[in-house]
Scaffold this active site. Structure first.
Site, PDB file in Angstrom:
ATOM      1  N   THR A 126       0.820  -1.212   0.000  1.00  0.00           N
ATOM      2  CA  THR A 126       0.000   0.000   0.000  1.00  0.00           C
ATOM      3  C   THR A 126       0.851   1.257   0.000  1.00  0.00           C
ATOM      4  O   THR A 126       1.992   1.259   0.501  1.00  0.00           O
ATOM      5  CB  THR A 126      -0.898   0.006   1.249  1.00  0.00           C
ATOM      6  OG1 THR A 126      -1.532   1.282   1.383  1.00  0.00           O
ATOM      7  CG2 THR A 126      -0.087  -0.234   2.517  1.00  0.00           C
ATOM      8  N   TYR A 149      -1.379   0.124  10.691  1.00  0.00           N
ATOM      9  CA  TYR A 149      -1.662  -0.595   9.449  1.00  0.00           C
ATOM     10  C   TYR A 149      -0.490  -0.507   8.489  1.00  0.00           C
ATOM     11  O   TYR A 149      -0.018  -1.515   7.950  1.00  0.00           O
ATOM     12  CB  TYR A 149      -2.922  -0.030   8.795  1.00  0.00           C
ATOM     13  CG  TYR A 149      -3.086  -0.436   7.349  1.00  0.00           C
ATOM     14  CD1 TYR A 149      -3.299  -1.765   7.008  1.00  0.00           C
ATOM     15  CD2 TYR A 149      -3.018   0.511   6.323  1.00  0.00           C
ATOM     16  CE1 TYR A 149      -3.434  -2.149   5.672  1.00  0.00           C
ATOM     17  CE2 TYR A 149      -3.155   0.137   4.991  1.00  0.00           C
ATOM     18  CZ  TYR A 149      -3.363  -1.195   4.673  1.00  0.00           C
ATOM     19  OH  TYR A 149      -3.490  -1.570   3.360  1.00  0.00           O
TER      20      TYR A 149
END
Length: 318
Positions: A126, A149
């Site tokens: 990501t 995250y």
């Protein structure tokens, strides 16, 4: 080719499986334990076209529960998309499932890939690993994640690199930039904005809306992801998968108003902790090596997501 796709019932995973099965020589085994921010009924909708396909097999279990070695020994390529996504929910006591599903599960798969004839192990990461960066960001920028995250996804990247360097696991890393379109997760901005404005609810906006994103339509994302399988000179490398254009979030909301023909009642909230102000992908490496070129303009992609949201709200207003 025999292809293993983890996270097959998710937003990107379900689209990827359908794309891979367009090739009549491919069989796909999908793994999904049906947890995370996407409710199971929506995941079942995502799987609708796959479950009747003769060359698709679904395993409804956690990676931590299955014999990964046996599966990978039968596979030519692994696409590892499974994990718990989302910045805002990765803090505090909610971190545990992130650690298990984003780090431990990745390590288990890589361990199982050691000593096999696997051609490629493709890991979905990501843009959240970059943190605060100005201008276009290339793959050699120093990672600086702002959220737990992002830390877990960067840990997964490091594991891929370690197993590639020490055991020859043919790992490739893809960094996705704000993917949107049909089947997008309910916690993501586009899905939330469309649902809120279509149901006459206040549209909740974190921050003042001036933050900008590199928006990637799902078909473009999947096209770039699928291209890795056959591209040369990819093993051990990282590729940004970004979109055709960028926009501010407030401009995005104005476009949603035009598409839906409704005025948004915007409820401004504090900026989310752990999210960067801007993202901007340098995709020149993906263009040169993968032949990647995003095609879908933001307005067109938004209209396609709107059509999807209309169907979903009619079938099941989740």
């Amino acid at each position: 080719m025999n292809i293993l796709v983890t996270g097959c019932a998710g937003f990107i995973g379900s689209h990827l499986c359908e794309k891979l099965l367009e090739n009549e020589t491919h069989t796909v085994t999908g793994i999904d334990c049906m947890i995370g921010p996407v409710p199971e009924p929506l995941k079942n909708i995502n799987l609708h076209n796959l479950l009747t396909h003769p060359r698709f097999q679904l395993i409804r279990k956690s990676i931590m529960e299955i014999d990964c070695k046996e599966l990978i020994e039968k596979a030519d390529v692994v696409y590892h998309l499974a994990g718990i996504p989302g910045v805002r929910s990765s803090w505090g006591k909610d971190f545990h499932p992130y650690a298990e599903n984003n780090i431990l599960a990745t390590q288990k798969l890589l361990e199982a890939a050691k000593g096999t004839s696997l051609k490629k192990f493709i890991y979905a990461s990501t843009s959240s690993i970059y943190g605060y960066k100005h201008g276009k960001v290339s793959e050699d920028a120093m990672p600086d994640p702002l959220s737990p995250y992002g830390v877990t996804k960067l840990a997964g990247e490091h594991l891929c690199s370690v197993y590639n360097h020490n055991f020859g696991v043919p790992a490739v890393i893809l960094r996705y930039f704000t993917v949107y379109g049909p089947r997008q997760r309910p916690d993501m901005a586009f899905h939330r904005f469309f649902k809120q404005i279509m149901t006459d609810k206040p549209l909740t906006l974190f921050g003042d809306g001036s933050q900008t994103r590199d928006f990637t339509y799902i078909d473009d994302c999947v096209k770039g992801t699928a291209a890795v399988m056959h591209a040369d000179h990819t093993i051990g490398r990282i590729f940004n998968i970004g979109g055709k254009e960028r926009a501010s979030v407030i401009d995005l909301i104005r476009e949603i108003e035009l598409i839906t023909g409704r005025k948004a009642d915007i409820q401004f909230l504090d900026a989310a902790i752990g999210e960067p102000k801007h993202t901007h992908a340098d995709i020149s490496l993906a263009k040169n090596v993968l032949g990647y070129s995003p095609d879908v303009p933001l307005k067109e992609g938004l209209r396609k997501e709107y059509d999807y949201m209309k169907r979903i709200l009619l079938e099941d207003p989740l």
